[in-house]
Design a protein around this motif. Structure first.
Motif, PDB file in Angstrom:
ATOM      1  N   ALA A  14       0.826  -1.210   0.000  1.00  0.00           N
ATOM      2  CA  ALA A  14       0.000   0.000   0.000  1.00  0.00           C
ATOM      3  C   ALA A  14       0.859   1.259   0.000  1.00  0.00           C
ATOM      4  O   ALA A  14       0.498   2.272  -0.612  1.00  0.00           O
ATOM      5  CB  ALA A  14      -0.939  -0.009   1.197  1.00  0.00           C
ATOM      6  N   ALA A  15       2.018   1.204   0.664  1.00  0.00           N
ATOM      7  CA  ALA A  15       2.901   2.377   0.705  1.00  0.00           C
ATOM      8  C   ALA A  15       3.380   2.744  -0.701  1.00  0.00           C
ATOM      9  O   ALA A  15       3.487   3.922  -1.045  1.00  0.00           O
ATOM     10  CB  ALA A  15       4.093   2.107   1.615  1.00  0.00           C
ATOM     11  N   VAL A  16       3.625   1.741  -1.530  1.00  0.00           N
ATOM     12  CA  VAL A  16       4.092   1.986  -2.897  1.00  0.00           C
ATOM     13  C   VAL A  16       2.958   2.547  -3.754  1.00  0.00           C
ATOM     14  O   VAL A  16       3.135   3.526  -4.488  1.00  0.00           O
ATOM     15  CB  VAL A  16       4.680   0.698  -3.520  1.00  0.00           C
ATOM     16  N   THR A  17       1.782   1.957  -3.655  1.00  0.00           N
ATOM     17  CA  THR A  17       0.659   2.462  -4.448  1.00  0.00           C
ATOM     18  C   THR A  17       0.235   3.859  -3.999  1.00  0.00           C
ATOM     19  O   THR A  17      -0.141   4.689  -4.828  1.00  0.00           O
ATOM     20  CB  THR A  17      -0.535   1.499  -4.389  1.00  0.00           C
ATOM     21  N   ASP A  18       0.309   4.121  -2.692  1.00  0.00           N
ATOM     22  CA  ASP A  18      -0.009   5.465  -2.201  1.00  0.00           C
ATOM     23  C   ASP A  18       0.997   6.496  -2.714  1.00  0.00           C
ATOM     24  O   ASP A  18       0.624   7.601  -3.096  1.00  0.00           O
ATOM     25  CB  ASP A  18      -0.043   5.494  -0.670  1.00  0.00           C
ATOM     26  N   ALA A  19       2.281   6.113  -2.734  1.00  0.00           N
ATOM     27  CA  ALA A  19       3.310   7.019  -3.246  1.00  0.00           C
ATOM     28  C   ALA A  19       3.100   7.274  -4.734  1.00  0.00           C
ATOM     29  O   ALA A  19       3.300   8.397  -5.221  1.00  0.00           O
ATOM     30  CB  ALA A  19       4.698   6.435  -3.003  1.00  0.00           C
ATOM     31  N   ALA A  75       3.752  -4.930 -12.334  1.00  0.00           N
ATOM     32  CA  ALA A  75       4.626  -4.725 -11.180  1.00  0.00           C
ATOM     33  C   ALA A  75       5.591  -5.897 -11.087  1.00  0.00           C
ATOM     34  O   ALA A  75       5.241  -7.038 -11.385  1.00  0.00           O
ATOM     35  CB  ALA A  75       3.815  -4.598  -9.907  1.00  0.00           C
ATOM     36  N   TYR A  76       6.815  -5.571 -10.671  1.00  0.00           N
ATOM     37  CA  TYR A  76       7.868  -6.576 -10.528  1.00  0.00           C
ATOM     38  C   TYR A  76       8.539  -6.358  -9.174  1.00  0.00           C
ATOM     39  O   TYR A  76       8.584  -5.246  -8.663  1.00  0.00           O
ATOM     40  CB  TYR A  76       8.917  -6.439 -11.633  1.00  0.00           C
ATOM     41  N   LYS A  77       9.103  -7.432  -8.625  1.00  0.00           N
ATOM     42  CA  LYS A  77       9.784  -7.356  -7.322  1.00  0.00           C
ATOM     43  C   LYS A  77      11.088  -8.120  -7.426  1.00  0.00           C
ATOM     44  O   LYS A  77      11.160  -9.168  -8.071  1.00  0.00           O
ATOM     45  CB  LYS A  77       8.900  -7.965  -6.244  1.00  0.00           C
ATOM     46  N   ASN A  78      12.153  -7.597  -6.770  1.00  0.00           N
ATOM     47  CA  ASN A  78      13.418  -8.327  -6.736  1.00  0.00           C
ATOM     48  C   ASN A  78      13.643  -8.889  -5.328  1.00  0.00           C
ATOM     49  O   ASN A  78      12.813  -8.726  -4.440  1.00  0.00           O
ATOM     50  CB  ASN A  78      14.589  -7.455  -7.216  1.00  0.00           C
ATOM     51  N   ALA A  79      14.793  -9.518  -5.135  1.00  0.00           N
ATOM     52  CA  ALA A  79      15.089 -10.189  -3.867  1.00  0.00           C
ATOM     53  C   ALA A  79      15.255  -9.220  -2.705  1.00  0.00           C
ATOM     54  O   ALA A  79      15.077  -9.602  -1.545  1.00  0.00           O
ATOM     55  CB  ALA A  79      16.356 -11.030  -4.012  1.00  0.00           C
ATOM     56  N   THR A  80      15.599  -7.956  -2.985  1.00  0.00           N
ATOM     57  CA  THR A  80      15.789  -6.974  -1.913  1.00  0.00           C
ATOM     58  C   THR A  80      14.537  -6.146  -1.663  1.00  0.00           C
ATOM     59  O   THR A  80      14.611  -5.060  -1.105  1.00  0.00           O
ATOM     60  CB  THR A  80      16.968  -6.043  -2.243  1.00  0.00           C
ATOM     61  N   SER A  81      13.381  -6.646  -2.096  1.00  0.00           N
ATOM     62  CA  SER A  81      12.076  -5.987  -1.912  1.00  0.00           C
ATOM     63  C   SER A  81      12.030  -4.604  -2.545  1.00  0.00           C
ATOM     64  O   SER A  81      11.475  -3.668  -1.981  1.00  0.00           O
ATOM     65  CB  SER A  81      11.691  -5.914  -0.436  1.00  0.00           C
ATOM     66  N   GLN A  82      12.625  -4.484  -3.705  1.00  0.00           N
ATOM     67  CA  GLN A  82      12.479  -3.272  -4.498  1.00  0.00           C
ATOM     68  C   GLN A  82      11.479  -3.579  -5.604  1.00  0.00           C
ATOM     69  O   GLN A  82      11.434  -4.688  -6.129  1.00  0.00           O
ATOM     70  CB  GLN A  82      13.819  -2.836  -5.102  1.00  0.00           C
ATOM     71  N   ASN A 104      11.140   1.463  -3.166  1.00  0.00           N
ATOM     72  CA  ASN A 104      11.363   0.528  -2.063  1.00  0.00           C
ATOM     73  C   ASN A 104      10.012   0.109  -1.505  1.00  0.00           C
ATOM     74  O   ASN A 104       8.977   0.692  -1.832  1.00  0.00           O
ATOM     75  CB  ASN A 104      12.194   1.199  -0.954  1.00  0.00           C
ATOM     76  N   ALA A 105      10.024  -0.850  -0.612  1.00  0.00           N
ATOM     77  CA  ALA A 105       8.787  -1.343  -0.018  1.00  0.00           C
ATOM     78  C   ALA A 105       8.079  -0.276   0.829  1.00  0.00           C
ATOM     79  O   ALA A 105       6.875  -0.319   1.012  1.00  0.00           O
ATOM     80  CB  ALA A 105       9.061  -2.570   0.834  1.00  0.00           C
TER      81      ALA A 105
END
Length: 98
Positions: free
Chosen positions: A48-53, A66-73, A90-91
């Protein structure tokens, strides 16, 4: 006679400028790209923090993928008007410059 020598000197001088060779330089450029592995995720899995931003920074943006890597980016493919681009966050919703 002076004119003959003078014109011969001018012609020979002009020919030497064509005979000169320019140095050849070979420039080799190697590009190494380090690519982080992003795996596609469902849009519902984006925090939610990412979508709100995203809504705050780009109110008219449409989140396509949307894509995600191992470091939660997160890598977000968005459309704003007629422009399509990628954003990285970032998350916690803070933007990453890449």
């Amino acid at each position: 006679m002076k004119n003959l020598f003078l014109s011969a000197a001018i012609v020979l001088g002009g020919l030497t400028s064509f005979a000169s060779t320019s140095p050849i330089s070979n420039t080799i450029v190697k590009t190494i790209s380090v690519q982080e592995e992003y795996t596609e995720i469902k849009l519902e899995e984006v925090p939610a923090a990412v979508t709100d931003a995203l809504k705050k920074a780009y109110p008219d943006a449409v989140l396509n993928k949307a894509y995600k890597n191992a470091t939660s980016q997160y890598k977000l493919e968005v459309t704003v008007g007629d422009k399509v681009g990628s954003l990285y966050a970032n998350a916690d919703g803070s933007w990453i410059k890449k």
